[in-house]
Design an enzyme around this catalytic site. Structure first.
Site, short mmCIF file in Angstrom:
data_model
loop_
_atom_site.label_atom_id
_atom_site.label_comp_id
_atom_site.label_asym_id
_atom_site.label_seq_id
_atom_site.Cartn_x
_atom_site.Cartn_y
_atom_site.Cartn_z
N ASP A 20 49.77 130.72 70.61
CA ASP A 20 49.66 129.55 69.74
C ASP A 20 50.44 129.75 68.44
O ASP A 20 50.37 130.81 67.80
CB ASP A 20 48.18 129.32 69.40
CG ASP A 20 47.97 128.16 68.45
OD1 ASP A 20 48.29 127.02 68.83
OD2 ASP A 20 47.52 128.40 67.31
N GLU A 62 54.32 128.73 71.76
CA GLU A 62 54.48 127.51 70.96
C GLU A 62 55.16 127.93 69.69
O GLU A 62 54.67 128.82 68.97
CB GLU A 62 53.13 126.88 70.64
CG GLU A 62 53.28 125.63 69.77
CD GLU A 62 51.99 125.20 69.09
OE1 GLU A 62 51.88 124.02 68.74
OE2 GLU A 62 51.10 126.05 68.89
N ASP A 65 58.50 120.50 72.30
CA ASP A 65 57.95 119.30 71.68
C ASP A 65 58.97 118.18 71.59
O ASP A 65 58.61 117.00 71.52
CB ASP A 65 57.41 119.61 70.29
CG ASP A 65 56.06 120.31 70.32
OD1 ASP A 65 55.41 120.27 71.38
OD2 ASP A 65 55.67 120.91 69.30
N HIS A 76 58.47 115.70 74.33
CA HIS A 76 57.29 114.87 74.10
C HIS A 76 57.57 113.78 73.08
O HIS A 76 57.26 112.60 73.29
CB HIS A 76 56.12 115.72 73.61
CG HIS A 76 54.94 114.91 73.15
ND1 HIS A 76 54.81 114.46 71.84
CD2 HIS A 76 53.87 114.41 73.82
CE1 HIS A 76 53.71 113.74 71.74
NE2 HIS A 76 53.13 113.69 72.91
#
Length: 636
Positions: free
Chosen positions: A277, A312, A337, A340
Site C-alpha cells: 500500500d 501502489e 490509476d 481508472h
C-alpha cells in the site's frame, strides 16, 4: 492453562521476534525494547487472578529473550521496568480481544495444510479480485468467505487480493490503520480460519495475496512507542503522520521487524504475495529500499512456490517494476490509476480533483494498452508537479488496471458504484475493455454481479480526538471530489464511525440472480479472455491502436499466424465509417472479419449485435465493444 494436545518436535525459533513454541509446553519469547532495563512476560492465569511474571534476559542491541513452560493459547503481555502497566507483544501472533487486549501464543503447526503441490502464481494471465473480508459476506468472517471461493473459481477469478488484515481497534474498519502487523484481525476469526481460507483457495486454483501497509502505523492501539522511540521519525512525515524509520539511527531492528513480517505471512499462511500500500509514502534512502528487501526475503521464504508482488505508487516510479539488474526493485506489478481515471472521465465526464488531468478520450486508452502509465514524467495540474518516470519496455501485464477499487468507490463520497454513474451500454463496453485489455484486470468485490451496495470509508475509532481528526480529514479530502465546502461535505456524508456506514457495504449475493445479465457479462468475458488464442497472450508487442472517432477507437492484437483480433470500442452513438481509411481495420490476407463477441448482445441487456464489417461500410454500434476475428474469405 491450555497446552498443545500432541507432542511436537521443534528446532530453535524461526523468527527473531515474537512468541514461538519451541517444544511441547515451552514457548520462547523475544522482543526489541531498547527503552527498557528490565522486561518481564506477564502470563495470565484467568481473568480473576493476578499474572505470573517471568523475567527475560537482556541481549545486546536492546533485545530481551527467554523461554517459559507455556503452551499454545496462553495469554500474555510484556511488563517494562517493573511498571504497573503491561502491554501486548509488538509481534503478537494473535490478539483475541483486539489491540488493547492480551497477546496469545499460537501454534501454527496444528493446522494441516493440503497444498503441498500448489505451485504459486505469476502475474501474467491472472484476474485479481479485491476483497474486504468484513463486508464480503453478511457474517464478515474468513469462514463465511471460504464458502464463496468455489463460485469465484467457477466464474474465472484466479487471484484474491485481500485488504489488510493486521489487527486494528474497534468493531469495523478498512484495515489500513493496523497496529498488530503479525496478528490476523480477531474480528474475522482465528489464525487457523485464515489458513483454512488460503488452503481452500489453493485447492480451487486461486491464489491469495495480502494487502500490507508499511507506510504508517494506525493511531489507536499502537504501543510500539512504549518499547522504542526509533520506530518512527518525527522529522519526516507523510499524509498519515510520522514516517516509519527505515533509514535513520537504530533503523536496523525496524527493518528486521518488517522483513520478518513479510516472511511470516508467506511461510505461516501460505500467501501468494503482497500488494504494498502507498509505497510513495515510504521514506527510505537505504542502499536497499525496504519494499525491495521485503520482497526479496518473501521470495526466498516461498522457495519453489512463485509469488507476486504488486505496488501502489502514486508517483508512478517505474523502477519498482524493473528487475534488480536494471537497478529496479524487482516487483511484478503496479496499480495503474491512470486507466481508472480515464475510464471514469469517459463514462461520467467528471472533471473535479485528479480527474481534471484526464480527458477520457480514445487516445488515452490506446496509450494505456501500448505503454501502461499515461503520466511518465509530464506535468500534473492536480498535484502541481511532474508525475511518473518512463515505463517503456515494461510488459503490459505489469500494469494492474481497474474500474473500481476500495479507494475509488469511496472517493465518490456516497460510495456509489460506477455503473450507476453512466449508461448501461457504456458501462458494458468499458467492462469489456477492462477484461479484454493486455493489462492485468482487477475487479472489486461485487462488481462482477453489479452490486448495488456502496463502499464507503468506515472506521470504528473509540478515541474521540482521533475520530474527529479522521472525520475532518476525510471531509477535507472529499470536498474537492464533491465540489462542496468542507462543512457541506461533513453534513452530506455518513460519518466513518457510524455503524450504518459499515453495514451498508455488505454484499448481497442474491444480486447474482437479480442482476443476471451483468453477471453473465463478466463470466463470458473472463472465459473469452482465458480461452481465446490471442486475447490470453498479453503480448508485450504486437499491439496497436487507432482513434476512429470522438468516442471510438480500435485495438488490434497482431499474431504471427494471422490470428489477429480487433477490439472495437465505441462509447458514443452508432457510427458509420465512410470512408474507413484506417489500415488497422484491414483483415489478414485472404480473410474477412467475423463478429466473435459483442457487449450489445441481448444476453447482457443490449439491443443486439449489428453488422460491423461489410463490403459497403464499417458500422460501429453505439455504446458497445465488439471483438472481431479473421475467418477465410471464400469469395476471394
Amino acid at each position: 492453562m491450555p497446552t498443545v494436545k500432541k507432542k511436537i518436535s521443534r528446532a530453535r525459533r524461526r523468527y527473531p521476534i515474537g512468541a514461538e513454541l519451541i517444544g511441547e509446553n515451552e514457548t520462547d519469547f523475544r522482543v526489541w525494547a531498547p527503552k527498557a532495563r528490565h522486561v518481564d512476560v506477564a502470563v495470565e492465569n484467568g481473568s480473576n487472578s493476578k499474572p505470573v511474571f517471568h523475567a527475560l534476559t537482556a541481549e545486546p542491541g536492546g533485545y530481551f529473550s527467554g523461554s517459559i513452560k507455556l503452551g499454545a493459547e496462553a495469554r500474555y503481555r510484556f511488563r517494562l521496568n517493573r511498571d504497573k502497566n503491561c502491554y501486548p507483544d509488538p509481534a503478537s501472533r494473535f490478539q483475541p480481544d483486539g489491540p488493547h487486549g492480551s497477546s496469545c501464543v499460537i501454534d501454527p503447526a496444528m493446522f494441516r495444510w493440503t497444498d503441498s503441490q500448489w505451485p504459486g502464481v505469476t502475474l501474467k494471465g491472472q484476474v485479481i479480485y479485491e476483497m474486504h473480508v468484513g463486508t464480503f459476506t453478511t457474517e464478515g468472517t474468513w469462514r463465511a468467505a471460504t464458502e464463496q471461493l468455489e463460485e469465484l473459481a467457477r466464474i474465472g477469478i484466479t487471484v484474491i487480493e485481500m485488504m489488510p488484515v493486521a489487527d486494528f481497534p474497534g468493531q469495523f474498519g478498512w484495515g489500513y490503520d493496523g497496529v498488530n502487523l503479525f496478528a490476523p484481525c480477531h474480528l474475522y476469526g482465528t489464525p487457523d480460519d485464515l489458513r483454512r481460507f488460503v488452503n481452500r483457495a489453493h485447492s480451487l486454483g486461486i491464489g491469495v495475496i495480502l494487502d500490507i501497509v508499511y507506510n504508517h502505523f494506525g493511531p489507536d492501539g499502537n504501543y510500539l512507542g512504549i518499547f522504542s522511540d526509533d520506530y518512527l521519525v518525527r522529522e519526516k512525515e507523510n499524509e498519515w503522520g510520522n514516517a516509519i524509520n527505515f533509514d535513520g539511527p537504530n533503523s536496523q531492528p525496524v527493518r528486521e521487524f518488517f522483513i520478518t513480517n513479510g516472511r511470516y505471512w508467506i511461510e505461516e499462511f501460505h500467501f501468494d504475495g503482497f500488494r504494498f500500500d502507498a509505497t510513495h509514502a515510504i521514506r527510505d534512502e537505504s542502499t536497499e529500499y525496504i519494499i525491495s528487501a521485503v520482497g526479496r526475503a518473501a521470495r526466498q521464504s516461498a522457495g519453489r512456490r512463485s509469488i507476486i508482488l504488486v505496488a501502489e505508487n502514486d508517483l508512478q516510479e517505474a523502477k519498482m517494476a524493473r528487475p534488480f539488474s536494471e537497478r529496479g526493485d524487482d516487483l511484478d506489478g503496479m496499480w495503474n490509476d491512470d486507466f481508472h481515471h480515464s475510464s471514469v472521465v469517459a463514462l461520467t465526464r467528471r472533471g473535479e480533483a485528479y480527474f481534471a488531468d484526464y480527458s477520457g478520450a480514445p487516445q488515452e486508452f490506446i496509450s494505456a494498452a501500448k505503454h501502461g502509465f499515461l503520466y511518465q514524467g509530464q506535468a500534473l495540474s492536480w498535484r502541481k508537479a511532474l508525475r511518473g518516470t518512463p515505463a517503456f519496455g515494461i510488459a503490459p501485464d505489469v500494469f494492474v488496471c481497474c474500474l473500481e477499487n476500495h479507494d475509488q468507490i469511496a472517493n465518490t463520497g456516497t460510495g456509489e458504484r460506477l455503473r450507476f454513474q453512466t449508461s448501461p451500454g457504456r458501462y458494458r463496453a468499458m467492462t469489456a475493455l477492462l477484461l479484454l485489455g493486455p493489462w492485468t484486470p482487477l475487479v472489486f468485490q461485487g462488481q462482477e454481479f453489479g452490486a448495488s451496495s456502496p463502499f464507503l470509508f468506515f472506521a470504528d475509532i473509540g478515541d474521540t480526538s482521533v475520530r474527529d481528526a479522521i472525520r475532518k480529514g476525510r471531509a477535507e479530502w472529499l470536498a474537492a471530489f464533491l465540489s462542496l465546502s468542507e462543512e457541506e461535505t461533513l453534513k452530506k456524508m455518513l460519518a466513518p464511525d457510524d455503524p450504518k456506514a459499515f453495514a451498508r457495504c455488505k454484499l448481497d449475493f442474491a444480486e447474482r440472480k437479480k442482476n443476471r445479465q451483468l453477471y453473465d457479462l463478466h463470466i463470458d468475458l473472463l472465459k473469452l479472455r482465458r480461452d481465446d488464442s490471442r486475447l490470453c497472450q498479453q503480448s508485450s508487442d504486437g499491439i496497436d491502436g487507432a482513434v476512429l472517432g470522438p468516442a471510438s477507437f480500435v485495438l488490434r492484437y497482431f499474431s504471427n499466424e494471422s490470428d489477429d483480433r480487433l477490439v472495437l470500442v465505441n462509447l458514443g452513438p452508432t457510427q458509420a465509417l465512410l470512408p474507413a481509411s484506417e489500415p488497422l481495420l484491414a483483415p489478414p490476407s485472404s480473410c474477412r472479419w467475423e463478429t466473435q463477441w459483442t457487449s450489445d448482445s441481448p444476453r447482457y441487456g443490449g439491443g443486439g449485435a449489428a453488422a460491423i464489417a461489410t463490403q459497403e461500410q464499417w458500422l460501429l454500434p453505439g455504446e458497445s465493444t465488439v471483438v472481431l476475428r479473421p475467418v477465410p474469405d471464400k469469395s476471394r
